[in-house]
Design a protein around this motif. Structure first.
Motif, PDB file in Angstrom:
ATOM      1  N   THR A 163      -2.294   2.158  -4.986  1.00 47.09           N
ATOM      2  CA  THR A 163      -0.991   2.723  -4.337  1.00 47.09           C
ATOM      3  C   THR A 163      -1.940   4.657  -5.074  1.00 47.09           C
ATOM      4  OG1 THR A 163       0.740   3.620  -5.499  1.00 47.09           O
ATOM      5  CG2 THR A 163      -0.423   3.347  -6.920  1.00 47.09           C
ATOM      6  N   ASP A 164      -1.485   5.636  -4.690  1.00 49.76           N
ATOM      7  CA  ASP A 164      -2.894   6.524  -5.046  1.00 49.76           C
ATOM      8  C   ASP A 164      -1.294   7.029  -6.365  1.00 49.76           C
ATOM      9  OD1 ASP A 164      -3.964   9.216  -4.580  1.00 49.76           O
ATOM     10  OD2 ASP A 164      -2.395  10.127  -3.376  1.00 49.76           O
ATOM     11  N   VAL A 165      -2.175   8.037  -7.029  1.00 48.82           N
ATOM     12  CA  VAL A 165      -2.248   8.474  -8.052  1.00 48.82           C
ATOM     13  C   VAL A 165      -1.338   9.978  -8.328  1.00 48.82           C
ATOM     14  CG1 VAL A 165      -2.238   9.400 -10.776  1.00 48.82           C
ATOM     15  CG2 VAL A 165      -4.209   7.122  -9.303  1.00 48.82           C
ATOM     16  N   GLY A 166      -1.700  10.305  -7.099  1.00 48.49           N
ATOM     17  CA  GLY A 166      -1.298  12.121  -6.858  1.00 48.49           C
ATOM     18  C   GLY A 166       0.043  12.017  -5.708  1.00 48.49           C
ATOM     19  N   LEU A 167       1.197  10.927  -5.313  1.00 51.84           N
ATOM     20  CA  LEU A 167       2.149  10.566  -5.071  1.00 51.84           C
ATOM     21  C   LEU A 167       2.912  12.012  -5.527  1.00 51.84           C
ATOM     22  CD1 LEU A 167       2.975   6.964  -4.923  1.00 51.84           C
ATOM     23  CD2 LEU A 167       1.636   7.921  -3.310  1.00 51.84           C
ATOM     24  N   PRO A 168       4.102  12.608  -3.995  1.00 53.82           N
ATOM     25  CA  PRO A 168       4.747  13.539  -3.606  1.00 53.82           C
ATOM     26  C   PRO A 168       6.238  12.857  -5.196  1.00 53.82           C
ATOM     27  CG  PRO A 168       4.739  12.326  -1.879  1.00 53.82           C
ATOM     28  CD  PRO A 168       3.380  12.233  -2.680  1.00 53.82           C
ATOM     29  N   GLY A 169       6.882  13.583  -5.308  1.00 54.43           N
ATOM     30  CA  GLY A 169       7.243  13.344  -6.224  1.00 54.43           C
ATOM     31  C   GLY A 169       7.277  12.402  -7.317  1.00 54.43           C
ATOM     32  N   MET A 170       7.476  11.299  -8.033  1.00 53.89           N
ATOM     33  CA  MET A 170       7.279  10.242  -8.925  1.00 53.89           C
ATOM     34  C   MET A 170       5.379   9.505  -8.695  1.00 53.89           C
ATOM     35  SD  MET A 170       8.719   6.033  -9.752  1.00 53.89           S
ATOM     36  CE  MET A 170      10.289   6.584  -8.987  1.00 53.89           C
ATOM     37  N   MET A 206      -5.912   4.896  -6.576  1.00 59.22           N
ATOM     38  CA  MET A 206      -6.961   5.423  -5.929  1.00 59.22           C
ATOM     39  C   MET A 206      -6.482   6.936  -6.475  1.00 59.22           C
ATOM     40  SD  MET A 206      -6.337   3.657  -1.602  1.00 59.22           S
ATOM     41  CE  MET A 206      -4.848   3.704  -2.298  1.00 59.22           C
ATOM     42  N   THR A 207      -7.726   7.300  -6.630  1.00 57.49           N
ATOM     43  CA  THR A 207      -7.314   9.113  -6.746  1.00 57.49           C
ATOM     44  C   THR A 207      -8.120   9.367  -5.731  1.00 57.49           C
ATOM     45  OG1 THR A 207      -7.461  10.402  -8.753  1.00 57.49           O
ATOM     46  CG2 THR A 207      -9.143   8.688  -9.147  1.00 57.49           C
ATOM     47  N   GLY A 208      -7.790  11.190  -6.156  1.00 58.86           N
ATOM     48  CA  GLY A 208      -8.889  11.654  -5.019  1.00 58.86           C
ATOM     49  C   GLY A 208      -9.387  12.698  -7.023  1.00 58.86           C
ATOM     50  N   VAL A 239       1.224  -1.833  -0.119  1.00 58.54           N
ATOM     51  CA  VAL A 239      -0.215   0.232   0.273  1.00 58.54           C
ATOM     52  C   VAL A 239       0.949   1.448  -0.220  1.00 58.54           C
ATOM     53  CG1 VAL A 239      -1.378   1.108   1.318  1.00 58.54           C
ATOM     54  CG2 VAL A 239      -1.618  -1.197   1.321  1.00 58.54           C
ATOM     55  N   VAL A 240       0.851   2.137  -1.033  1.00 62.01           N
ATOM     56  CA  VAL A 240       1.356   3.367  -1.223  1.00 62.01           C
ATOM     57  C   VAL A 240       0.237   4.646  -1.241  1.00 62.01           C
ATOM     58  CG1 VAL A 240       3.054   5.126  -2.292  1.00 62.01           C
ATOM     59  CG2 VAL A 240       3.375   1.852  -2.608  1.00 62.01           C
ATOM     60  N   VAL A 294      -5.505   7.469   5.576  1.00 68.35           N
ATOM     61  CA  VAL A 294      -6.409   6.507   4.295  1.00 68.35           C
ATOM     62  C   VAL A 294      -5.332   5.780   4.337  1.00 68.35           C
ATOM     63  CG1 VAL A 294      -6.441   6.584   1.702  1.00 68.35           C
ATOM     64  CG2 VAL A 294      -6.236   9.038   2.712  1.00 68.35           C
ATOM     65  N   ARG A 295      -3.699   6.088   4.571  1.00 70.76           N
ATOM     66  CA  ARG A 295      -3.134   4.409   4.571  1.00 70.76           C
ATOM     67  C   ARG A 295      -3.392   3.652   5.802  1.00 70.76           C
ATOM     68  NH1 ARG A 295       1.466   7.397   4.552  1.00 70.76           N
ATOM     69  NH2 ARG A 295       2.166   7.304   6.536  1.00 70.76           N
TER      70      ARG A 295
END
Length: 718
Positions: A650-657, A678-680, A604-605, A611-612
């Motif tokens: 994994t969330d789509v909008g992660l910081p960095g990559m 997962m995306t908001g 899980v990222v 949320v995590r």
């Protein structure tokens, strides 16, 4: 009158007149053809008079005002025959011919006009040209008038010099008179940019070497072929610049006919955009300058003094053109400032309404959680059930508002499913009765054998509920509310919509009230984003515009009819669904999701700790081994190790990559790894199709635990 020059006295007078009391009606409601014609007249360096409508109402520029003498300014906005009864015997047959589509020209026509309260004889070169409306019908007459007293005086002076001089000049004088007899004429165009269909009148088509019988069916390239090769690139660049930047188009160029003849024209126009800011139409008019240029060259040959006068006049025109360009620049700056002010007003209206709604929902969530903490601290945890229900309900309402905003901006794809419109209305009838209030009578009229449709049920429910609320607010003293369904065939001629109608079968869902109704000015803005008649904080102005966006995404249409004191009727048309049986989609529950099999593991990222924690707890309860990371950099060592990993969440909008890049790298080490995004910020359907590959799926935040658990199990089991 947004196209007139602010430096013109006549333009200022036109802007101040009360046009609502005239046959032309309110200036803001004038057709675009009239607006373009007025813009050409008031900005022309030559005296021009525009006669519009059946009454031939007069609008003119400063140059014609000087010719009118004592008739100005009383003539402005008045019928031509009422102002000039002494000229009716001359003008009446001319007007009849031009209204029939003909052009009439007169050279050195004598008139006696009142100037400084005494009769003054003047001589005029006149051109009467038809001006057509959007439907191609002659709606007005453009009159170009050039005073020739000075030219006549000079000619007579030259004739008196000597008999020999007169004979020597006879041939050149004849050629001059022939040139003046075919004085300036006007041609108009209307280019449909999307369809590349260039509609022009016969004169404009003939000037550009196009058969007038084909003038309404050809692309713009056929007209550009008639432009002189040396000027063609300049004209094309100027048109492109006008469309791209919304600036005014004004160019002087040459035309080359098949027989080698070269003619000069001056063209002025403007590009107009639709409600989405896309360029749709390019309108304007062209003035044939050939004879005028030839005449000026012959004034130069007659006398050196005349050449000097032409040079002075050219300088004056250049200075006037420079002033005009400066005025246009200032006007564009003012228009930019106005657009910015309007945008800020719209943002204020939007944020006020949304803040009102979200504050109510946050109050329900925060207040319920606060009470839950207090009850738990007091040992009364068995009594917190009603507070958890209230918090969940408020949170779902907030999520629904977010999805409505995304749907409005078309950033939220529809969850399309086949459904029975009648069944949906019946299921909502009890909600409608509670919403309308006891003072309003509800009548439901469902059509027989209504066709199924393929659309998002929750969006359709929200649209109907919005319409019921609007109808309720329009009937504060009571009334009747009618909800109806019917099968309809639309061919584009039976209804008026903002977008073109694709002919076919549609299901109509209508909401009608007999309340206060809307005035025409309000009705015209009903679908505009952020427009509302409610006070700030009591409405976002997104209701009808969301319904419009939902209808467009569904491939359908929406219409609205309203009259003050008579009520309002909104009809939603959704395309008929062919050949698909309706199915029931029952929601899944956490208890129905199978437990994990031995050893199954998930990475899980998610950068949001809450949320995590939620996702990891769900996995723990279902028996999965959960490995967690806050970003892609932390997750990569887990994915590149020898750990067993059955699924990457994994969330789509992660910081960095971002999450999509992480999945790409993870699949290089683990080919075929299943990935749940997962995306908001839900993407459009087309973007989602290009975003996901085999073995990938997506879930939009906020999601329920039931949905997440079932999605995880189904992906691992495939």
């Amino acid at each position: 009158m947004n196209g007139t020059s602010t430096g013109s006295e006549a333009a200022a007078l036109i802007a101040r007149l009360d046009w609502a009391q005239s046959p032309l009606g309110e200036a803001n409601d004038w057709p675009q053809s009239l607006r373009t014609a007025v813009d050409i007249v008031v900005n022309s360096p030559m005296p021009m008079l525009l006669l519009w409508g059946r009454e031939l109402i007069q609008l003119y520029n400063d140059g014609f005002a000087r010719l009118a003498g004592n008739k100005h300014p009383g003539a402005l906005g008045q019928p031509a025959h009422a102002t000039w009864p002494e000229l009716e015997s001359f003008t009446a047959p001319v007007y009849d011919a031009v209204l029939g589509g003909q052009v009439r020209t007169f050279t050195e026509q004598p008139f006696v006009l009142q100037r400084n309260n005494r009769d003054t004889e003047i001589w005029l070169d006149l051109t009467y040209s038809p001006i057509r409306d959007e439907g191609g019908q002659v709606a007005g007459i453009l009159v170009t008038a050039i005073e020739t007293n000075e030219r006549r005086s000079k000619t007579q002076e030259l004739q008196q010099r000597s008999e020999d001089s007169l004979k020597a000049q006879h041939n050149s004088e004849q050629r001059l008179q022939l040139a003046l007899a075919a004085t300036d004429a006007v041609g108009t165009w209307d280019w449909n940019i999307g369809e590349d269909r260039f509609i022009a009148d016969a004169h404009f088509a003939a000037l550009h070497g196009v058969d007038p019988s084909d003038a309404g069916r050809l692309p713009i390239s056929d007209y550009l072929n008639g432009v002189h090769p040396e000027d063609r690139g300049m004209v094309a660049r100027s048109i492109k610049h006008c469309i791209t930047h919304g600036s005014e188009y004004a160019e002087e160029y040459r035309l080359q006919h098949a027989d080698g003849q070269v003619r000069w024209v001056f063209a002025r126009g403007r590009c107009y955009n639709d409600q989405h800011g896309r360029p749709t139409r390019f309108l304007g008019a062209a003035l044939d300058l050939t004879e005028r240029k030839n005449t000026e060259q012959a004034l130069r040959h007659l006398n050196e003094n005349l050449e000097e006068r032409v040079a002075q006049r050219t300088q004056a025109l250049a200075e006037a053109n420079l002033r005009l360009q400066n005025e246009m620049f200032e006007r564009e700056r003012a228009e930019d400032a106005l657009r910015h002010a309007q945008k800020m007003e719209a943002v204020g209206q939007l944020t006020g309404g949304i803040a009102h709604d979200f504050n109510n929902m946050l109050t329900g969530i925060i207040g319920s959680l606060d009470l839950m903490q207090r009850y738990i601290a007091a040992g009364r945890s068995e009594e917190i059930g009603r507070f958890t229900d209230a918090a969940v309900s408020s949170a779902h309402r907030a999520a629904a508002l977010t999805h409505r905003l995304l749907a409005f901006s078309r950033r939220q794809s529809l969850d399309r499913r086949p459904l029975d419109p009648n069944q949906l209305v019946v299921s909502l009838e009890d909600l409608f009765r509670r919403t309308k209030g006891a003072h309003i009578e509800l009548k439901v009229q469902l059509g027989r054998d209504i066709w199924p449709v393929n659309t998002d049920a929750s969006q359709l429910e929200n649209a109907l509920l919005n319409l019921v609320i609007n109808a309720r607010d329009a009937m504060p003293d009571g009334g009747q509310l009618l909800i109806e369904t019917a099968n309809s065939y639309l061919d584009g001629t039976d209804i008026t919509t903002l977008e073109p109608v694709k002919a076919g079968d549609y299901v109509m869902l209508g909401v009608r009230d007999n309340g206060s109704g809307m005035a025409p000015k309000i009705l015209a803005k009903a679908f505009d984003p952020f427009f509302t008649t409610k006070p700030i904080g009591q409405g976002t102005g997104l209701g009808l515009s969301m319904i419009y966006g939902f209808a467009q995404q569904s491939g359908g249409h929406v219409t609205i009819q309203s009259e003050p004191g008579q009520g309002t009727c909104v009809r939603l048309y959704l395309p008929r669904l062919h050949g698909t049986a309706l199915q029931s989609h029952a929601p899944s529950h956490l208890g129905e999701a199978p437990m994990a099999m031995a050893g199954e593991a998930v990475v899980v990222v998610e950068d949001d700790p809450a949320v995590r924690m939620l996702v990891v707890n769900v996995l723990d309860e279902l028996g999965y081994t959960a490995h967690q990371a806050a970003d892609a950099r932390t997750a990569l060592p887990l994915l590149e190790s020898d750990l067993r990993v059955d699924l990457l969440v994994t969330d789509v909008g992660l910081p960095g990559m971002n999450g999509r890049q992480l999945a790409e790298i993870a699949r290089q080490y683990r080919p075929g790894l299943k990935v749940l995004f997962m995306t908001g910020y839900a993407q459009k359907a087309a973007e989602r199709q290009g975003f996901l590959e085999d073995g990938m799926d997506m879930v939009a935040k906020p999601f329920s635990i039931d949905l997440l658990a079932t999605k995880i199990r189904s992906m691992i089991s495939v």
